[in-house]
Design a protein around this motif. Structure first.
Motif, PDB file in Angstrom:
ATOM      1  N   LEU A  75     -31.452 -23.716 -18.254  1.00 51.44           N
ATOM      2  CA  LEU A  75     -31.494 -25.158 -18.026  1.00 51.44           C
ATOM      3  C   LEU A  75     -30.938 -25.924 -19.219  1.00 51.44           C
ATOM      4  CD1 LEU A  75     -32.318 -27.604 -16.331  1.00 51.44           C
ATOM      5  CD2 LEU A  75     -34.630 -27.403 -17.288  1.00 51.44           C
ATOM      6  N   LEU A  76     -31.256 -25.482 -20.417  1.00 56.43           N
ATOM      7  CA  LEU A  76     -30.781 -26.167 -21.613  1.00 56.43           C
ATOM      8  C   LEU A  76     -29.257 -26.199 -21.655  1.00 56.43           C
ATOM      9  CD1 LEU A  76     -31.293 -27.476 -24.369  1.00 56.43           C
ATOM     10  CD2 LEU A  76     -31.310 -25.171 -25.353  1.00 56.43           C
ATOM     11  N   ILE A  77     -28.632 -25.067 -21.365  1.00 56.52           N
ATOM     12  CA  ILE A  77     -27.173 -24.988 -21.447  1.00 56.52           C
ATOM     13  C   ILE A  77     -26.528 -25.680 -20.245  1.00 56.52           C
ATOM     14  CG2 ILE A  77     -25.197 -23.436 -21.584  1.00 56.52           C
ATOM     15  CD1 ILE A  77     -27.111 -21.332 -22.783  1.00 56.52           C
ATOM     16  N   THR A 101     -20.810 -28.390 -23.723  1.00 52.05           N
ATOM     17  CA  THR A 101     -21.725 -27.436 -24.357  1.00 52.05           C
ATOM     18  C   THR A 101     -21.479 -26.023 -23.843  1.00 52.05           C
ATOM     19  OG1 THR A 101     -23.398 -29.168 -24.592  1.00 52.05           O
ATOM     20  CG2 THR A 101     -24.157 -26.878 -24.741  1.00 52.05           C
ATOM     21  N   HIS A 133     -25.891 -19.210 -16.729  1.00 48.22           N
ATOM     22  CA  HIS A 133     -25.733 -20.649 -16.970  1.00 48.22           C
ATOM     23  C   HIS A 133     -24.465 -21.183 -16.303  1.00 48.22           C
ATOM     24  CE1 HIS A 133     -23.238 -19.675 -20.696  1.00 48.22           C
ATOM     25  NE2 HIS A 133     -22.518 -20.611 -20.146  1.00 48.22           N
ATOM     26  N   GLY A 171     -35.603 -21.555 -18.987  1.00 48.93           N
ATOM     27  CA  GLY A 171     -35.503 -22.638 -19.955  1.00 48.93           C
ATOM     28  C   GLY A 171     -34.175 -22.601 -20.704  1.00 48.93           C
ATOM     29  N   CYS A 172     -33.749 -21.405 -21.101  1.00 47.94           N
ATOM     30  CA  CYS A 172     -32.452 -21.264 -21.782  1.00 47.94           C
ATOM     31  C   CYS A 172     -31.312 -21.655 -20.848  1.00 47.94           C
ATOM     32  CB  CYS A 172     -32.268 -19.825 -22.262  1.00 47.94           C
ATOM     33  SG  CYS A 172     -33.395 -19.310 -23.571  1.00 47.94           S
ATOM     34  N   LEU A 229     -27.003 -29.575 -20.104  1.00 49.24           N
ATOM     35  CA  LEU A 229     -26.147 -30.358 -20.994  1.00 49.24           C
ATOM     36  C   LEU A 229     -24.739 -30.463 -20.434  1.00 49.24           C
ATOM     37  CD1 LEU A 229     -27.368 -29.105 -24.484  1.00 49.24           C
ATOM     38  CD2 LEU A 229     -27.723 -31.354 -23.464  1.00 49.24           C
ATOM     39  N   ILE A 242     -25.614 -34.741 -22.836  1.00 46.29           N
ATOM     40  CA  ILE A 242     -25.692 -34.471 -21.404  1.00 46.29           C
ATOM     41  C   ILE A 242     -24.426 -34.991 -20.726  1.00 46.29           C
ATOM     42  CG2 ILE A 242     -26.910 -34.989 -19.260  1.00 46.29           C
ATOM     43  CD1 ILE A 242     -29.482 -35.131 -20.822  1.00 46.29           C
ATOM     44  N   THR A 299     -31.621 -29.055 -12.547  1.00 42.31           N
ATOM     45  CA  THR A 299     -33.067 -28.838 -12.690  1.00 42.31           C
ATOM     46  C   THR A 299     -33.673 -28.343 -11.383  1.00 42.31           C
ATOM     47  OG1 THR A 299     -33.186 -30.595 -14.359  1.00 42.31           O
ATOM     48  CG2 THR A 299     -35.255 -29.924 -13.309  1.00 42.31           C
ATOM     49  N   HIS A 328     -27.548 -33.440 -13.917  1.00 40.91           N
ATOM     50  CA  HIS A 328     -28.533 -32.616 -14.619  1.00 40.91           C
ATOM     51  C   HIS A 328     -29.828 -32.459 -13.818  1.00 40.91           C
ATOM     52  CE1 HIS A 328     -29.246 -36.791 -15.998  1.00 40.91           C
ATOM     53  NE2 HIS A 328     -30.509 -36.449 -16.106  1.00 40.91           N
TER      54      HIS A 328
END
Length: 495
Positions: free
Chosen positions: A173-175, A182, A324, A170-171, A178, A25, A348, A344
């Protein structure tokens, strides 16, 4: 650093624990990146902007050029090259501020507009980001629903719509959560994977082209070519102009400016020229794609049935690559507005709002693309005004004081007059008014949201209000803005 400067960083970062490693992160918020933590090459901007523009939704832009603006294929290709490559060259020029100052675009904008005066451009930029994200999220959810129906035979319902939204968000947020390292890594490899998938889809779409109709289309007037360039620029690079510095801020100062601008221009230009040109080919004699309310479904209908799965995966992936990046920038913009949480968590919050917007437009609203596109048309005017002022300020050799950027108190050198830098704020405001005079925002002839008194002149009917706003902002700031106060190399880099 003053106490106020420290307070402005609450939840964003301290000097300890900063991490820009793939899979970790990113702890840094909006505070400038010191020279010792900078890394990378200009080629990163190539992958970044290629990834942002590999979405199959570039096809409707080209379709509009032929169906509604009367251009033939050769004119459409010329317009695609000038509009997309040119507008992303502008993104590259604006991203040089990130290389200089090491901070996100709207944080650096505090030096231009003042700590309070910058709130207006920052709020507009965030609204634009969340708007585009909602469009991408909703469109991607429809692509997933179509994929579920094709593979499993599941028909659209409320539960599936929510699940589709959650998967895409969700995808994202993940990218985005981080962070920078990333994102840079994923941009490169996802560009290759989804780029190949898109090329395969494009190959099959080319097979559907009616070449007799394509070659039989007469050339449109020069005025339509000019308007088309403005249309493509507004729909591509201008929308990203206030985010370029967000991705260049980790680059070393020594990277030549020309390389960064070239990487940005061609990184976005290559996929956009291919997609826009293909969209123009598909629409010669057939306006289906240009007028489709759901472009994903319209394109799917042009392909062999067995191509549905790779096409929908390519559509989903392309939208994710764009989304993203937008979400990452939106998180930084929220921190610039004053949200005091770690980066982060700002991301969110942004995706939660994105999810709620998707729920509304998929399950409640009767029309989606029309109202939102109209809303974003209006936002393009103040964003373009910001671009005009920022370009002139950068050209005058602006250097940045890192401590002053983060100090939002009256002690900041960027406090100016009551928190406002009057020449910049006035130039921005007047430019917005001038642009709106030539702007009409409507979903149809019967549903006009806003129409300036000169909206039906040639400039207005061709959607060039944003260009007027940019030009007026740049001109006024050139005349009245003055030169930035000098900042020493040590101050700009390390304070």
């Amino acid at each position: 650093m003053t106490a106020s400067a420290t307070n402005d960083q609450v939840g964003t970062n301290t000097a300890e624990g900063v991490n820009d490693q793939v899979g970790a992160i990113e702890a840094r918020g909006i505070e400038p990146v010191p020279d010792e933590e900078r890394h990378g090459q200009a080629i990163q901007m190539f992958w970044t902007w290629f990834a942002a523009n590999i979405s199959i939704l570039g096809l409707p832009l080209g379709a509009t050029l032929v169906a509604f603006r009367g251009l033939n294929i050769w004119q459409a290709i010329l317009v695609a090259v000038i509009g997309s490559v040119g507008s992303f060259a502008l993104v590259g020029v604006l991203s040089l501020a990130g290389k200089k100052g090491g901070a996100p675009a709207l944080t650096l904008s505090r030096a231009v507009f003042g700590q309070r005066g910058n709130a207006g451009p920052t709020l507009i930029s965030w609204l634009s980001r969340i708007g585009w994200e909602t469009i991408s999220t909703t469109t991607a959810a429809y692509a997933l629903l179509a994929l579920f129906q094709w593979i499993f035979g599941w028909h659209q319902n409320t539960v599936l719509a929510v699940i589709s939204l959650l998967i895409f968000i969700g995808c994202t947020l993940l990218i985005s959560g981080l962070g920078h390292a990333t994102i840079m890594w994923i941009n490169k490899w996802a560009t290759i994977v989804f780029g190949v998938l898109n090329l395969i889809v494009m190959g099959f779409l080319v097979a559907t082209v009616d070449w007799d109709k394509v070659l039989g289309v007469d050339a449109g007037p020069v005025s339509s070519v000019v308007a088309g360039i403005g249309f493509i620029a507004a729909g591509t690079g201008i929308g990203w102009a206030n985010a370029g510095a967000d991705y260049a801020r980790y680059l070393p100062r020594k990277i030549p400016a020309g390389r960064l601008v070239t990487a940005s221009a061609f990184g976005a230009g290559i996929p956009l020229v291919l997609l826009i040109s293909l969209g123009s080919l598909l629409s010669a004699g057939d306006e289906t794609l240009a007028s489709a309310s759901d472009p994903v479904a319209a394109i799917n209908g042009m392909l062999p049935s067995w191509m549905a799965v790779p096409y929908l995966i390519a559509a989903f992936g392309g939208l994710l690559m764009s989304n993203h990046l937008s979400t990452y920038s939106a998180g930084l913009t929220m921190l610039t507005l004053g949200l005091r949480v770690p980066r982060h968590w700002a991301v969110t919050l942004d995706v939660v709002l994105m999810f709620l917007g998707g729920i509304y437009f998929m399950l409640i609203a009767e029309d989606f693309y029309g109202p939102f596109s109209t809303f974003l048309t209006l936002l393009a005017v103040p964003i373009s005004a910001w671009v005009g002022v920022s370009l002139v300020d950068s050209a005058r050799g602006r250097r940045y004081d890192s401590a002053a950027l983060m100090d939002t108190s009256r002690t900041s050198r960027y406090w100016y007059t009551g928190g406002f830098r009057i020449p910049a704020v006035l130039a921005w405001t007047v430019a917005i008014v001038m642009g709106l005079l030539f702007t009409e925002a409507s979903t149809s002839a019967d549903d006009v949201w806003f129409a300036g008194p000169w909206a039906h002149t040639w400039l207005g009917t061709n959607g060039l209000g944003w260009a007027i706003s940019l030009a007026v902002g740049a001109l006024l700031y050139t005349v009245f803005g003055g030169r930035p106060a000098p900042v020493s190399e040590v101050e700009g880099a390390n304070r």
